[in-house]
Design a protein around this motif. Sequence first.
Motif, PDB file in Angstrom:
ATOM      1  N   TRP A  24      36.882  43.371  38.126  1.00 37.63           N
ATOM      2  CA  TRP A  24      36.850  42.560  36.904  1.00 37.63           C
ATOM      3  C   TRP A  24      37.754  41.341  37.079  1.00 37.63           C
ATOM      4  N   SER A  25      37.247  40.210  36.697  1.00 42.75           N
ATOM      5  CA  SER A  25      37.986  38.965  36.856  1.00 42.75           C
ATOM      6  C   SER A  25      38.831  38.682  35.613  1.00 42.75           C
ATOM      7  N   PRO A  28      37.539  33.550  32.913  1.00 38.45           N
ATOM      8  CA  PRO A  28      36.214  33.570  32.266  1.00 38.45           C
ATOM      9  C   PRO A  28      35.172  32.707  32.967  1.00 38.45           C
ATOM     10  N   ASN A  31      33.272  35.358  37.080  1.00 40.81           N
ATOM     11  CA  ASN A  31      33.012  36.714  36.619  1.00 40.81           C
ATOM     12  C   ASN A  31      32.542  37.613  37.753  1.00 40.81           C
ATOM     13  N   THR A  32      32.332  38.869  37.424  1.00 43.28           N
ATOM     14  CA  THR A  32      31.873  39.845  38.410  1.00 43.28           C
ATOM     15  C   THR A  32      30.390  39.653  38.675  1.00 43.28           C
ATOM     16  N   LEU A 426      34.593  34.908  27.253  1.00 47.45           N
ATOM     17  CA  LEU A 426      34.383  35.876  28.318  1.00 47.45           C
ATOM     18  C   LEU A 426      33.667  35.257  29.509  1.00 47.45           C
ATOM     19  N   MET A 427      32.689  34.409  29.216  1.00 45.66           N
ATOM     20  CA  MET A 427      31.912  33.751  30.263  1.00 45.66           C
ATOM     21  C   MET A 427      31.772  32.291  29.862  1.00 45.66           C
ATOM     22  N   PHE A 462      25.872  37.908  36.023  1.00 39.78           N
ATOM     23  CA  PHE A 462      27.294  38.234  36.059  1.00 39.78           C
ATOM     24  C   PHE A 462      27.623  39.234  34.956  1.00 39.78           C
ATOM     25  N   GLN A 464      31.280  40.790  32.715  1.00 43.50           N
ATOM     26  CA  GLN A 464      32.707  40.601  32.423  1.00 43.50           C
ATOM     27  C   GLN A 464      33.163  41.650  31.417  1.00 43.50           C
ATOM     28  N   LEU A 472      41.129  39.772  29.627  1.00 40.80           N
ATOM     29  CA  LEU A 472      40.120  39.993  30.648  1.00 40.80           C
ATOM     30  C   LEU A 472      40.719  40.724  31.839  1.00 40.80           C
TER      31      LEU A 472
END
Length: 803
Positions: A24-25, A28, A31-32, A426-427, A462, A464, A472
């Motif tokens: 998890w990154s 934002p 991201n994963t 988040l993104m 992605f 998150q 995060l």
Amino acid sequence: MHRRLLVLPLLAIVLLPHAARAAWSTDPSVNTPLSTANSTPRRLPAMVADGNGGAFAVWTEQTQLRAQRLDARGNALWGAGGAIVCNTGFVPDSAVAVADGAGGIVVAWRDFRNASQPDVYAQRVNGAGVPQWTANGVAVCTDPSAQGQIAMCADDSSGAVIVWQDMRNNASGGSDVFAQRVLANGVPNWTPNGVEISQIAATQRHPQIVSGGTSGIYYAVWEDNRNAQGFDLYVSRITHQGGMLSTTAGQALVTATNDQVNAVLAPDGAGGLFAAWEDDRNLASTGRDIYAQHFSSGLNNITSLWNLTNPVIVCSAAVSQVSASILPDGAGGLFLAWQDSRGGVGSDDIYAQRLNASGVAQWAANGVVVSAAAQVQSEPHLVSDGASGFVAEFLDARAVSTMHDVFAQRMNPSGVAQWTADGVGLMVYPADDVRPAVAVSDGRGGIIVGCQETRLANTDLFAQRADRYGFLGNTEPYLTRVSDVPNDQGGKVKLQWDASDLEFDPLSVVTTYDIFRSAPAAIARAELLGARRISRDPQAARLDPARTLYRDGVTDYAWEFETSVTALDVSSYSYIASTTGDSIAGSNPPTVFMVQGRGASGRYWSSAPDSGYSVDNLAPATPAPLTGNYAAGATHLHWDRNLEADLADYHVYRGASADFAPGPGNLIAAPADTGYADVGAAGSYYKLSAVDVHGNESGFALLQPGATSAAPGVAPPALALSAPRPTPAIGDAEIRFALPHAGRVTLAIYDVSGRRVRTLLAGELAAGAHAARLAGAPAAPGLYVIRLDTPWGSRARSFMWLR
């Protein structure tokens, strides 16, 4: 009065070298990744919580349908690119997914493998990413007509019930709703190609379905224009066997003027359902509104529970409300969120409301603001925060009006925002567009979101995660291992954990790690029965000297605070901790530990509990010297006492030659004292070992017949007392002791304050070995002392006595 269990100190701390970080990154904009192969069209239609803090994601990738599982740390478990669910060479679409209740998922979709019209297929994928049914899916419906929109719910038996829009009976352009149940083994259970649940010569579309719980009833709801006044909402109840509890025409849910569309459903947990929808009955005056209703299931029909003649209007502001999302509040009521245009053209916001069990609004009239940032916020999705509130995820164009990012906000049960005003990003991808996004709960008060990010011709996928505070990344410390400390006498394990992401710059939120150890199960139960403090906050066990029973939703633990470790800006830690049990056969439950990162303002982040055993790796020394003499028809064996504190007894073996192998078949005695008389003829070989309370056996001392002397007498045994077996004592236990002479003795149990709590025996006994039985349970579990008093001296042993 609270009584604290004896707590042994932690012994050492070791800094581990840098370990690989989880996925998890904390950024934002980074991201994963789920899938990022260049120039490949993708669409992410579904995400499902995995029940262990992670999530399943399902997407289309060119002509394939793929799935991936992310664990609680954001690591992809099914390899690069995920598992292939379907690969026929035909583009799948409209995929939906549900948890199968056994650690995997069921996926349903449409594809065109058979003809120019789409058919419906389904596949079950287990927790390891392996498809369980027919390759490329079992056929749910392959009728030559077109099958349209799909919805699905789990069937409580690791299968699923699927509904879809179907054109087979309406050549003029209408459509019906059909349903099929697929069992856990992949076999369709109802009429081939599905059961028709709406037999009306009109258009039925946008079917939805939810389970009524353990009653074996499913509710299918659809839009229906049979009344020639726009689309209304109808419902049919379906049994496990595919029968209709409503009429084959369905039962009306709402039939007001103009359209009632875009219904969202949720089971109420009591066999009924909640529903909300967009409603145009007041279109001319207020625009489109959000309405809601609570329905219960009767014998022959469903009953409206709120405003029996009219459903609840959730917001009466003179603007349009659309894109409702709902979530039961756990108290018989409902949370709702929606997209609201009261901010003006091009400035939609997200609002929310809570309705109680009677359908009465609990927050401000027309709802409270979730996010009112600039530009448009849209398409909210609600997930539970596990603490009587919710987390709302939504699309947000505050940065660029033509581009969407993903934001989220947590609301408490009173309708107060808990995170940054207008939500946490988040993104957030500059100049890139996110749409759509799907969200699930992480099971720990936070949220996991998946999205497709479009940049030019490339669409990447992605995910998150945000925790319950809106941070995060991997905010909880992670217990990577609880392992035995080798080459010791037992009673200790090594805890190893990865640091919280919040320990490091620029946040530096976590400053301390607290270590908690679970009390034994018997003591945990005693805490509960004794009405001890019960909390969802393990920090109560740190702040209060009494143990606190902490309920984590799965297992009840009575946590004991052990110690605190200062955060040192390193990636991993190790600590030696004492256990509440050891490797005594039959009484070695694992000891459970938890590491909790702690910051200011009472915030904390708990690792998932993990457990381990401690093992005594050290055997006693070989008893020596072993001597013997033969007298009065018996061989009298003698040896010196071992000095190990955990000694249990000695094992005496008899054989016919010096090389005999000691074993259960030639074990003749297991005395606690340092002597034994073997009745019979002289001339045997003897081997002697010492055995500790954990079952470790020493090497063997050998006595050959030529080394046995003839003597008229036998030396008396020494005064001795062994600890109860088993230890810890749980219910019944045996105490062995030896007397050098006949006389009056007393054997009694005392608490740690010296108060006698039970007398086991008092009277005259002969010289030699004896045993007493400890039966029943003490007044309270804890540390006790057993003492033997004789005219020749006293012996005492401490032991743990549990219920």
